[in-house]
Scaffold this active site. Structure first.
Site, mmCIF file in Angstrom:
data_model
loop_
_atom_site.group_PDB
_atom_site.id
_atom_site.type_symbol
_atom_site.label_atom_id
_atom_site.label_comp_id
_atom_site.label_asym_id
_atom_site.label_seq_id
_atom_site.Cartn_x
_atom_site.Cartn_y
_atom_site.Cartn_z
ATOM 1 N N ASP A 6 20.755 2.926 22.702
ATOM 2 C CA ASP A 6 20.430 3.610 23.962
ATOM 3 C C ASP A 6 19.016 3.247 24.405
ATOM 4 O OD1 ASP A 6 22.818 4.943 23.626
ATOM 5 O OD2 ASP A 6 21.860 6.711 22.732
HETATM 6 N N1 URA Z 1 24.010 6.469 18.427
HETATM 7 C C1 URA Z 1 23.427 6.951 19.530
HETATM 8 O O1 URA Z 1 23.682 8.069 19.935
HETATM 9 N N2 URA Z 1 22.541 6.180 20.169
HETATM 10 C C2 URA Z 1 22.196 4.939 19.771
HETATM 11 O O2 URA Z 1 21.369 4.295 20.407
HETATM 12 C C3 URA Z 1 22.823 4.443 18.611
HETATM 13 C C4 URA Z 1 23.722 5.231 17.958
#
Ligand code: URA
Length: 240
Positions: free
Chosen positions: A106
């Site tokens: 993310d």
């Molecule tokens: N899980 C998440 O919620 N975000 C990420 O960036 C990676 C795994």
């Protein structure tokens, strides 16, 4: 990378310019061998001995990188804002085959992100069959309740709008609001959604390790190309 491929096409595929622009680089004598002898656009390809302006070429196709992703950039090349490719040499954006992220982190997640132009390798890394452990460290908005480890390990936890339960995952408590979570699959926003399912909220998320490969002091925003022994370590921790 076929040996019969012409040098001009190879350089264009590495992002040095369009076929036309690269053809000019040859005319200008900017492409030489290691001894400084000028090369020609239709000379046979010997990647290791080619120099552009005296510099060795970027790595050939089959490139795998690891990047320490900072917060505030996304893995989507369609995003109008900062993207992870901005942290790499601009030429890498123009490579064919393209350099893709292996899964995604993310925008606000930091940590180890792999990129490769090798489609088969990408699929091997993300395939649930590989069961490569992905390790996350989460900082939470509220204290852990105490039942999260059992919930995440159960193999029965179903996230909203999904049709199959999550594979068992291991939780290690690092503090009242800090936990290390090891996943063996990669679903959309998985860590954030798992903690949401446990009545909590992830405030910060970091991934220090994928398979047997760790950031090992690689600074935030920095990257390095992986060698064969890095890839062996990556897969040593999984089933593939
Ligand atoms: N899980 C998440 O919620 N975000 C990420 O960036 C990676 C795994």
């Amino acid at each position: 990378m076929a040996k019969s491929m012409k040098l001009v096409k190879h350089l264009a595929n590495l992002g040095y310019g369009s076929r036309r622009e690269v053809a000019w680089m040859f005319r200008e004598g900017r492409v030489t061998d290691a001894a400084g002898e000028v090369l020609y656009a239709d000379d046979p390809l010997d990647h290791g001995s080619v120099r552009v302006d005296g510099e060795p070429l970027d790595p050939p196709p089959g490139l795998v990188l690891m990047l320490h992703k900072p917060a505030g950039c996304t893995c989507s090349s369609k995003d109008p804002g900062r993207i992870v490719h901005d942290l790499l040499p601009p030429r890498f954006r123009l490579r064919d085959p393209a350099l893709s992220t292996v899964g995604r982190l993310d925008r606000d997640t930091t940590g180890l992100l792999l990129l490769t132009d090798d489609g088969a390798l990408l699929h091997r890394i993300v395939s649930p069959k590989s069961k490569l452990p992905k390790v996350y460290e989460a900082t939470l908005a509220a204290d852990l309740r105490g039942d999260e480890a059992a919930l995440f390990a159960s193999g029965t936890l179903m996230l909203e709008s999904e049709t199959t339960p999550l594979l068992p995952a291991e939780l290690e408590v690092l503090g009242p609001r800090r936990a290390r979570l090891t996943l063996h699959e990669g679903r959309y926003h998985q860590v954030r959604r798992m903690f949401a399912a446990a009545g909590n909220h992830v405030e910060a998320l970091h991934r220090p390790r994928v398979g047997g490969l760790a950031l090992d002091g690689l600074a935030e925003g920095a990257w390095r190309a992986l060698e064969a022994d890095d890839l062996a370590r990556l897969f040593a921790a999984g089933d593939a």
